[in-house]
Design a protein around this motif. Sequence first.
Motif, PDB file in Angstrom:
ATOM      1  N   ASN A 101       0.853  -1.181   0.000  1.00  0.00           N
ATOM      2  CA  ASN A 101       0.000   0.000   0.000  1.00  0.00           C
ATOM      3  C   ASN A 101       0.894   1.238   0.000  1.00  0.00           C
ATOM      4  N   ASN A 130      -2.234  -4.241  -5.288  1.00  0.00           N
ATOM      5  CA  ASN A 130      -2.916  -5.506  -5.011  1.00  0.00           C
ATOM      6  C   ASN A 130      -4.207  -5.319  -4.218  1.00  0.00           C
ATOM      7  N   SER A 131      -5.247  -6.046  -4.643  1.00  0.00           N
ATOM      8  CA  SER A 131      -6.460  -6.060  -3.808  1.00  0.00           C
ATOM      9  C   SER A 131      -6.844  -7.495  -3.420  1.00  0.00           C
ATOM     10  N   PRO A 133      -7.018 -10.289  -0.947  1.00  0.00           N
ATOM     11  CA  PRO A 133      -6.854 -10.267   0.510  1.00  0.00           C
ATOM     12  C   PRO A 133      -6.328 -11.589   1.059  1.00  0.00           C
ATOM     13  N   LYS A 191      -6.191   3.081  -4.982  1.00  0.00           N
ATOM     14  CA  LYS A 191      -6.020   2.113  -3.892  1.00  0.00           C
ATOM     15  C   LYS A 191      -5.865   2.843  -2.553  1.00  0.00           C
ATOM     16  N   ASN A 195      -8.040   2.291   0.705  1.00  0.00           N
ATOM     17  CA  ASN A 195      -7.396   1.945   1.979  1.00  0.00           C
ATOM     18  C   ASN A 195      -7.723   2.977   3.061  1.00  0.00           C
ATOM     19  N   ILE A 198     -11.224   2.078   4.294  1.00  0.00           N
ATOM     20  CA  ILE A 198     -11.444   0.773   4.938  1.00  0.00           C
ATOM     21  C   ILE A 198     -10.527   0.549   6.147  1.00  0.00           C
ATOM     22  N   ASN A 199      -9.221   0.720   5.919  1.00  0.00           N
ATOM     23  CA  ASN A 199      -8.259   0.205   6.903  1.00  0.00           C
ATOM     24  C   ASN A 199      -8.361   0.851   8.288  1.00  0.00           C
ATOM     25  N   ASN A 209     -13.634  -6.422   6.993  1.00  0.00           N
ATOM     26  CA  ASN A 209     -13.950  -5.418   5.960  1.00  0.00           C
ATOM     27  C   ASN A 209     -15.441  -5.327   5.645  1.00  0.00           C
ATOM     28  N   VAL A 251     -14.584  -3.528  -3.388  1.00  0.00           N
ATOM     29  CA  VAL A 251     -13.488  -4.127  -2.593  1.00  0.00           C
ATOM     30  C   VAL A 251     -14.053  -4.638  -1.263  1.00  0.00           C
ATOM     31  N   THR A 255     -13.754  -8.559  -0.252  1.00  0.00           N
ATOM     32  CA  THR A 255     -12.827  -8.879   0.837  1.00  0.00           C
ATOM     33  C   THR A 255     -13.579  -8.902   2.174  1.00  0.00           C
ATOM     34  N   ASN A 258     -12.179 -10.540   5.198  1.00  0.00           N
ATOM     35  CA  ASN A 258     -10.790 -10.227   5.546  1.00  0.00           C
ATOM     36  C   ASN A 258     -10.702  -9.267   6.733  1.00  0.00           C
ATOM     37  N   SER A 260      -8.460  -6.280   7.615  1.00  0.00           N
ATOM     38  CA  SER A 260      -7.553  -5.447   6.806  1.00  0.00           C
ATOM     39  C   SER A 260      -6.131  -5.584   7.324  1.00  0.00           C
ATOM     40  N   SER A 261      -5.181  -5.224   6.479  1.00  0.00           N
ATOM     41  CA  SER A 261      -3.771  -5.353   6.885  1.00  0.00           C
ATOM     42  C   SER A 261      -3.511  -4.509   8.141  1.00  0.00           C
TER      43      SER A 261
END
Length: 321
Positions: A101, A130-131, A133, A191, A195, A198-199, A209, A251, A255, A258, A260-261
């Motif tokens: 990211n 990249n998307s 997850p 992206k 991010n 979401i993140n 997510n 997204v 995802t 998922n 999130s990171s």
Amino acid sequence: MRVLVVGAGAIGSLFGARLAQAGHDVVLVARPAHATAIRAHGLRLEGRTPVTVRLGAVERIPPHSETDAVLLTVKSYDVAATARAVARAVRPPVPLLAVQNGLGIVPLVAASLAAGGWPEPTAFVVRGINSIPAMLVGPGVVKPTGEGEVLLGTDGESGTPRFVAMFARLLDSAGLPTRPAGDVVREEWRKALINAAINPVTADHGIPNGQVAKDPWRGQALELLEEALAVSEAEGIDFSRAEIERDLWRVVRRTAENRSSMLQDLDRAKRTEIDAISGAILRLGERHGLELPATRRIVERLRRRADRSLPSPTARRSLQG
Ligand code: KPL
């Protein structure tokens, strides 16, 4: 093909496992516990049909590494130091795909590779946005958690399209879908906007997510998106609100399961990318004289959270290996 994957978080581990499954000769550079587990038992790829994949795992980039390609999958805050280390260990230069990211990754990677000794490195750098997850379940175990794709592109002026085609073939051969990015800077922004919505929300509330589509989190995500959009517009990157909202919910849907990171980082008491995502947007906004109250609040809250939850510097060093 020989592939050195530098950075075995969730994405590096998933990509490494899929490439090894497809018959490529993969070496992962991973944290000590993850590398030890992979050497002992292989890398477990969870999913509908769990499999254990055998691949190489080391704690440091081996000096005089011989490889055909590098996947640089470390977090944005580790890109500069790690790219320098790659350039020192891998000679001559080989194509390198940077998947993380953040904004401005290609120039940062290229400058760091040059500092490490690669001549004219921009020609070798391909950006992957990249998307897809994934979650790192624990040492030696990774889980794909939805669908996505990797957009591939170069620095339009000095990047080499041949290497974009090479990485497209490589990832496609491993069932990792790719698409040409076209304008890399614009796609990095797209992206980053997603991010930014979401993140931090998922990290702040500890939710997967999919929950972001529901109130009250939906409202918070849209507020963050709107502020980030004002910054991208001020930077000359124009997205219509409708287009970016459509991308955001797509997204979120793909995802939904998922974490999130950023939430995974908090779960593991690791440094988050809040400064590389929302913090970067805040700094750019300030340059344009834009007030971003929701972004500022969440950046401050997550920084405080990280300060409280991160282990002491000594324990942190031992976690990093
Ligand atoms: O990029 C991601 C991340 O977690 O950093 C998404 C696509 C939002 C998946 O969670």
